[in-house]
Structures are given as structure tokens and as C-alpha cells.
Design a protein around this motif. Structure first.
Motif, PDB file in Angstrom:
ATOM      1  N   VAL A 196       5.965   2.979   2.051  1.00  0.00           N
ATOM      2  CA  VAL A 196       5.194   1.903   1.281  1.00  0.00           C
ATOM      3  C   VAL A 196       5.018   0.814   2.398  1.00  0.00           C
ATOM      4  CG1 VAL A 196       7.432   0.612   0.332  1.00  0.00           C
ATOM      5  CG2 VAL A 196       5.053   0.220  -0.390  1.00  0.00           C
ATOM      6  N   GLU A 197       3.725   0.387   2.468  1.00  0.00           N
ATOM      7  CA  GLU A 197       3.491  -0.672   3.688  1.00  0.00           C
ATOM      8  C   GLU A 197       3.291  -2.122   3.047  1.00  0.00           C
ATOM      9  OE1 GLU A 197       0.957  -0.840   7.903  1.00  0.00           O
ATOM     10  OE2 GLU A 197       0.363   0.818   6.394  1.00  0.00           O
ATOM     11  N   VAL A 198       4.050  -3.012   3.536  1.00  0.00           N
ATOM     12  CA  VAL A 198       3.699  -4.304   2.917  1.00  0.00           C
ATOM     13  C   VAL A 198       3.034  -4.899   4.079  1.00  0.00           C
ATOM     14  CG1 VAL A 198       4.803  -6.369   1.994  1.00  0.00           C
ATOM     15  CG2 VAL A 198       5.890  -4.008   1.757  1.00  0.00           C
ATOM     16  N   PHE A 199       1.920  -5.813   3.760  1.00  0.00           N
ATOM     17  CA  PHE A 199       1.115  -6.716   4.725  1.00  0.00           C
ATOM     18  C   PHE A 199       1.359  -7.966   4.128  1.00  0.00           C
ATOM     19  CE2 PHE A 199      -0.900  -2.605   4.789  1.00  0.00           C
ATOM     20  CZ  PHE A 199      -1.562  -2.428   6.138  1.00  0.00           C
ATOM     21  N   TYR A 200       1.712  -8.926   5.148  1.00  0.00           N
ATOM     22  CA  TYR A 200       1.914 -10.205   4.767  1.00  0.00           C
ATOM     23  C   TYR A 200       1.609 -11.348   6.025  1.00  0.00           C
ATOM     24  CZ  TYR A 200       6.096  -9.813   8.146  1.00  0.00           C
ATOM     25  OH  TYR A 200       6.908  -9.709   9.015  1.00  0.00           O
ATOM     26  N   PHE A 236       9.095  -6.996  -7.042  1.00  0.00           N
ATOM     27  CA  PHE A 236       9.317  -5.847  -7.850  1.00  0.00           C
ATOM     28  C   PHE A 236       8.020  -4.842  -7.511  1.00  0.00           C
ATOM     29  CE2 PHE A 236      12.493  -8.711  -9.480  1.00  0.00           C
ATOM     30  CZ  PHE A 236      13.611  -7.850  -9.428  1.00  0.00           C
ATOM     31  N   VAL A 237       8.058  -3.813  -7.128  1.00  0.00           N
ATOM     32  CA  VAL A 237       6.825  -2.940  -6.606  1.00  0.00           C
ATOM     33  C   VAL A 237       6.512  -1.766  -7.790  1.00  0.00           C
ATOM     34  CG1 VAL A 237       5.607  -1.503  -4.689  1.00  0.00           C
ATOM     35  CG2 VAL A 237       7.142  -3.444  -4.302  1.00  0.00           C
ATOM     36  N   GLU A 238       5.519  -1.657  -8.329  1.00  0.00           N
ATOM     37  CA  GLU A 238       5.430  -0.950  -9.265  1.00  0.00           C
ATOM     38  C   GLU A 238       4.427   0.231  -8.781  1.00  0.00           C
ATOM     39  OE1 GLU A 238       3.556  -2.815 -12.672  1.00  0.00           O
ATOM     40  OE2 GLU A 238       5.411  -4.393 -12.774  1.00  0.00           O
ATOM     41  N   PHE A 239       4.930   1.586  -8.870  1.00  0.00           N
ATOM     42  CA  PHE A 239       4.116   2.740  -8.489  1.00  0.00           C
ATOM     43  C   PHE A 239       3.393   3.264  -9.578  1.00  0.00           C
ATOM     44  CE2 PHE A 239       7.370   2.233  -5.380  1.00  0.00           C
ATOM     45  CZ  PHE A 239       6.978   2.215  -4.213  1.00  0.00           C
ATOM     46  N   VAL A 262       0.923  -1.296  -0.059  1.00  0.00           N
ATOM     47  CA  VAL A 262       0.096  -0.087  -0.104  1.00  0.00           C
ATOM     48  C   VAL A 262       0.850   1.015  -0.155  1.00  0.00           C
ATOM     49  CG1 VAL A 262      -1.664   1.227   1.117  1.00  0.00           C
ATOM     50  CG2 VAL A 262      -1.851  -1.138   1.125  1.00  0.00           C
ATOM     51  N   TYR A 263       0.526   2.215  -0.821  1.00  0.00           N
ATOM     52  CA  TYR A 263       1.309   3.662  -0.751  1.00  0.00           C
ATOM     53  C   TYR A 263       0.096   4.535  -0.888  1.00  0.00           C
ATOM     54  CZ  TYR A 263       3.613   7.592  -2.713  1.00  0.00           C
ATOM     55  OH  TYR A 263       4.013   9.053  -2.923  1.00  0.00           O
ATOM     56  N   LYS A 288      -3.502   0.406  -3.276  1.00  0.00           N
ATOM     57  CA  LYS A 288      -2.735  -1.195  -3.275  1.00  0.00           C
ATOM     58  C   LYS A 288      -1.928  -0.697  -4.787  1.00  0.00           C
ATOM     59  CE  LYS A 288      -6.007  -4.114  -0.882  1.00  0.00           C
ATOM     60  NZ  LYS A 288      -6.588  -5.290  -0.827  1.00  0.00           N
ATOM     61  N   LEU A 289      -0.810  -1.384  -4.687  1.00  0.00           N
ATOM     62  CA  LEU A 289      -0.001  -1.380  -5.512  1.00  0.00           C
ATOM     63  C   LEU A 289       0.113  -2.536  -6.052  1.00  0.00           C
ATOM     64  CD1 LEU A 289       3.004   1.049  -4.022  1.00  0.00           C
ATOM     65  CD2 LEU A 289       1.223   1.682  -5.653  1.00  0.00           C
ATOM     66  N   LYS A 290       0.502  -2.599  -7.628  1.00  0.00           N
ATOM     67  CA  LYS A 290       1.008  -4.052  -8.269  1.00  0.00           C
ATOM     68  C   LYS A 290       2.549  -4.263  -8.010  1.00  0.00           C
ATOM     69  CE  LYS A 290      -2.155  -2.911 -12.181  1.00  0.00           C
ATOM     70  NZ  LYS A 290      -2.325  -2.594 -13.867  1.00  0.00           N
ATOM     71  N   TYR A 291       2.637  -5.594  -7.943  1.00  0.00           N
ATOM     72  CA  TYR A 291       3.828  -6.246  -7.918  1.00  0.00           C
ATOM     73  C   TYR A 291       3.868  -7.435  -8.542  1.00  0.00           C
ATOM     74  CZ  TYR A 291       1.681  -8.891  -4.534  1.00  0.00           C
ATOM     75  OH  TYR A 291       0.595  -9.940  -3.578  1.00  0.00           O
TER      76      TYR A 291
END
Length: 549
Positions: free
Chosen positions: A123-127, A108-111, A92-93, A97-100
Motif C-alpha cells: 500500500v502506498e501512502v502519498f502525503y 484506519f485504511v479500508e480495503f 493507493v492499493y 485509491k482506498l478509503k481511510y
């Protein structure tokens, strides 16, 4: 006087020096983990905010990591890292939600929009997922889900080499430490405590019988040094000068720990004198009892030597000189200076971390018991050296040198001290090294340049031989004519030169002979060899006598 060993002419041998080729079959997965492609170099991590819940019964992690970074080069894509067995729920940015895309353990995170140079972003990564369990921590990376003697959960993690992305999302490369440190928030069932790096900020009661333990580390930190330690801990405190000492141990070990950890003061006396002040005073110094042997987690040293002296009650040198101090306390704490403060950008240069830290064991013995005991210990640990691979690994593929980075690395450093032959200059240089590179990321070339500059002599060929070739120098001795003696070095490094120190039985005078790879006719006579003593005790090399009669 330098300790010397007697040269025996009865034993002649020949060493076939070879550079061992690296036969590792590196693949894309390795370069994704260890390489510095644009998607990594385009941004610099400033801070991690790790907020996770650990379910000990299920051996399960869930939560997020908020990564604050600064843009170095305009980009719309960055690489983060998380082992593929850990499921990403979302990235999340700015609430979107971002594509990756995943490629092995790389993410690879795409803005949606390109960042400009000097922009900052979060950028927050939920896992979530079951993290890899170590079969034999800390020798293989992963979690150690154990139970203490009372049946309580007792959990630790060690991931040097395997990488912190084994259990939390991050930019998993040694070249980039979060400049502003990290927040480590770990929720565990009530009755248990989590101890992490830095200072305890708060203890937060949660629903469902969980408690969140919030720790903050303020200094840059290697990703693999960020840690969790979960157990039914009790805490006791101490002070060394202006440094807070905190100890977290299992309750039934409290009394023995209070006595055993007293050696920390003696260690700090030595290391402050030789290496300078503790590098992370703001974050304190902690020893935390763990279910595995130990690890150098910054400001939160993992301790699992079970209150033994030596290395699990043994002496790695075989000399007895390692049996009146706790190996894990001394070795892992020395990493606070070498490895945690002075850090390398690529694990291929791991000798800087482990060589200087293993040498610090000898330094501590010298502070404690004197020079002779220190030299005996450092000589003794040579029995662990294999000389099968160069100390430097392959760059860009997360490949370290062999186990020799410890014992051979330490003996290389001690050899340098010996040939410098000026202890006042040596200790000044070693301390300047630790202080000049404090909180910095470096590499082999910078380290060599520093020692060349400070010691006012070019030791490049010396380092080349010991670091880049698996074999050590061979001192060759032969007869010249009827009575004269010639000597030279057999070594791979070009322009290799190194002095030797010799004396004679019943003669306290020590003589220096400067040698290179060319035969040098000495002042020695053949009859002198019967009483000659050559120092390959404090200097690490072998001797070959060539009989050319």
C-alpha cells in the motif's frame, strides 16, 4: 577485592518505601499510539520504501511511503500512523485509491476485499506537510532545521518516544520492525547531501536542481531509527576487522574528526569482546555529524557532541572518569547492541535499551582504564537518580519509565554482577544475552527469564524490586540482646533476598551474608560494627541502623 564503603553508626536514617502510583491521565489518543488492537496485530510489516522530497527553505516534506506487509489474520482494515498535521493526499492499493478514516494520529485504511492469512500486499501512502520542529532535539521529538557555520542548511531529525509517524507514515509501534529493512530515498537541493541508514545505493540527479540520495538498510529496524541527515557533508572511511566504518562530517571539521573518531576502534575492541560482533555488519557503521547532540539511529549514529570528550565537555558521574572518552560516541554506539539489535516491544520496557547501554559506558571504562575506574563511574552516576517512579512505564499507551532507566538501570545491572560474584559467568552471560536476542524484539519478562536461566538462580524478586518500585532496598541493622547483630532487607518485592558482602578494616577477606526480608541473627558482635565495611558501592542499596536500646 570489592571496593567497600565504611558503615557509619553516627548516621541513622529511615526510608519510607512507597510504590509511586502512576497518575498519568491516559486517553484514547495514547492507546491508539501505544496499543495493539486488531487493526495492528492483523498484519506484519515486511518493508518500507520511503521516497520523499525535502524543501529546506520551506521546511516542507512531500512524497510517499510504500509499505509491504504480510497478513497475520484475515482482515479488510489496518491501522497506519501519521501525525495529523501531515496531510494525506491519497492511499493507493493496486492503482486504486482506498478509503481511510483518521482518529487523532491514527489512520484506519479500508480495503475493498478481505485479505486471507499469509497474503502479502503493498500500500502506498502519498502525503505532505510541515513536520513538527523540535524545540530542543533530541529531548523532544521533531526536525532540527539549522544552518552550519558557513550558512548552509544543516538538518536532522530525532523522534524516539514521539514516534516516526511525526514525519512519515508507518505502523508506529515498537513491536513491528520491517523484517526486510527499508529503502530511504530523500531528494534535497543540489550541493547538499542526505545520509540515512544502511548503504548508499545511488545518487540520482533530478530536475529543478535536486538530487535523490538512495539508501538501503537490510536488517530489521525500529521505526524511530530510520533517519535523515542533510548537510554539506564530506565523507572519510575506515575499517575495523570486516566492518566498514563511514564518517560524514562538515567540511571544516574534517581534520579534527579524523583524529577524534579514532576512539571508535578502541570502543569496538571492547564491545566485540563483551557483547559480541557488531550486529549490523551488512549495513555498516556510520557516525554522522548532526545539529543536535545525538541519537542511536541504526547504522547511522547521530553525532553532535562537537568533538568534545565527556558529555558536552562534562562528566555525568562527577568523578572525572567520563572525561577521556566521547560520551555520545560510546553511548549511542552501544545502542547498536542494546536498543537497535536487542529491542523491546513496548516503550514501557525502555530500561532494557537504556539501562544496558548506560551500563556499557562503565564496561568501556573497565576495558580502557580498569575495574576500579568503572565502579567509580557507575557509583558516581547515581547522583542523577531520582527514585520517584518505577523503571517500568505503563503498557499499551506509549509511556516509558522515567529518566532513571539510564542511571538506576545501569546500577541495577551492576548490582546483579556484584551479587553473582563470578565475573567469568557474568561476562559469558552478558555476551550471550546480546547474541541470543540479536535482531529480536523482547520484553522485561523474557529478559528476566534469560538471566535466571543463564545465571542458574532465580533473581525474579531482585528485578521486581528494582523495576516495579520507585525505592531501592534498605539494609536494616539492629542490636539483638546486648551484643548480637541482626540484619534484614526492607523491600516491597515478595521473597526478596540478596546477599551483602562485608569485610573489616585491615582485613582483606570478604565475607558474604545472605539476607531476606526476615531478621537474621549474624555472627557479628556489636563491637564489630565499628570496623565493619559493607559494600553498597558496587551494589545499589541504602543502609539504616535501628537503635533499639
Amino acid at each position: 577485592m570489592k571496593p567497600l564503603v565504611i558503615l557509619s553508626l553516627l548516621l541513622s536514617f529511615s526510608l519510607q518505601a512507597q510504590l509511586l502510583k502512576d497518575n498519568s491521565n491516559f486517553k484514547e489518543k495514547d492507546s491508539l499510539r501505544g496499543g495493539l488492537r486488531f487493526e495492528r496485530t492483523c498484519f506484519d510489516v515486511l518493508h518500507y520504501n520511503l521516497d520523499i522530497k525535502i524543501d529546506p527553505d520551506q521546511k516542507y516534506i512531500s512524497g510517499s511511503n510504500t509499505i509491504t506487509f504480510k497478513v497475520i489474520k484475515p482482515t479488510a482494515k489496518i491501522q497506519l500512523d501519521l501525525y495529523k498535521n501531515m496531510r494525506i493526499d491519497s492511499i493507493v492499493y493496486q492503482s486504486k485509491k482506498l478509503k481511510y478514516k483518521r482518529r487523532f494520529n491514527a489512520v484506519f485504511v479500508e480495503f475493498q476485499k478481505e485479505f486471507n492469512k499469509a497474503d502479502t500486499a503493498k500500500v502506498e501512502v502519498f502525503y505532505q506537510g510541515h513536520p513538527t520542529e523540535a524545540k530542543r532535539a533530541p529531548w523532544d521529538g521533531g526536525f532540527d532545521f539549522s544552518k552550519d557555520e558557513e550558512g548552509n542548511h544543516f538538518i536532522g531529525v530525532a523522534v524516539q518516544g514521539d514516534g516516526a509517524s511525526l514525519w512519515y507514515p508507518n505502523k508506529d509501534h515498537l513491536s513491528d520492525e520491517p523484517d526486510l529493512g527499508a529503502a530511504i530515498k530523500v531528494s534535497v537541493p543540489n550541493g547538499l547531501m542526505n545520509v540515512s541508514n544502511g548503504r548508499l545505493i545511488e545518487e540520482i540527479p533530478l530536475e529543478n536542481n535536486y538530487t535523490k540520495w538512495h539508501w538501503e538498510v537490510t536488517k530489521p529496524i525500529n521505526n524511530y531509527n530510520i533517519t535523515i541527515n542533510i548537510g554539506k557533508y564530506v565523507n572519510f572511511k575506515d575499517q575495523y576487522k570486516n566492518l566498514d566504518l563511514d564518517y560524514y562530517v562538515l567540511e571544516n571539521h574534517l581534520e579534527v574528526a579524523k583524529i577524534h573518531f579514532e576512539q571508535v576502534h578502541e570502543m569496538m575492541d571492547c564491545f566485540y569482546e563483551k557483547f559480541g560482533d557488531y550486529p549490523f555488519i551488512e549495513d555498516s557503521f556510520k557516525l554522522v555529524e548532526t545539529p543536535y547532540l545525538g541519537m542511536e539511529h541504526q547504522s547511522c549514529v547521530a553525532y553532535g557532541n562537537q568533538y568534545n570528550f565527556g558529555y558536552m565537555g562534562n562528566d555525568l558521574s562527577g568523578t572525572g572518569k567520563g572525561l577521556d572518552w566521547d560520551f555520545i560516541i560510546i553511548h549511542e554506539s552501544a545502542h547498536e547492541w542494546f536498543g537497535n539489535s536487542v529491542s523491546v516491544a513496548d516503550i514501557a520496557d525502555l530500561w532494557v535499551h537504556e539501562g544496558f547501554t548506560t551500563y556499557a559506558e562503565g564496561v568501556f571504562i573497565e576495558c580502557k582504564n580498569g575495574y576500579d575506574d568503572a565502579m567509580e563511574y557507575l557509583y558516581g552516576i547515581r547522583r542523577n537518580i531520582e527514585n520517584k517512579r518505577p523503571l517500568i512505564g505503563a503498557y499499551g499507551v506509549n509511556h516509558s519509565g522515567p529518566g532513571d532507566v539510564y542511571y538506576k538501570g545501569a546500577n541495577m545491572i551492576n548490582t546483579l554482577r556484584s551479587i553473582v560474584n563470578d565475573d567469568k559467568l557474568w561476562w559469558k552471560t552478558l555476551k550471550n544475552f546480546a547474541e541470543s536476542f540479536k535482531h529480536q524484539i523482547t520484553n522485561t519478562n523474557e529478559v528476566i527469564d534469560f538471566f535466571n536461566r543463564e545465571l542458574k538462580q532465580d533473581y525474579s524478586s531482585f528485578f521486581d524490586q528494582y523495576l516495579n518500585y520507585n525505592d531501592i532496598p534498605v539494609l536494616q541493622i539492629r542490636r539483638k540482646g546486648k551484643n548480637k547483630v541482626q540484619m534484614k532487607w526492607k523491600a516491597h518485592a515478595k521473597q526478596f533476598e540478596m546477599p551483602i558482602f562485608v569485610s573489616f578494616i585491615e582485613d582483606k577477606e570478604v565475607y558474604q551474608i545472605n539476607l531476606d526480608r526476615n531478621w537474621t541473627t549474624t555472627q557479628l558482635k556489636m563491637k564489630d560494627l565499628q570496623n565493619l565495611r559493607i559494600d553498597n558501592y558496587t551494589s545499589y542499596f541504602t543502609i539504616e541502623y535501628i537503635d533499639e536500646q
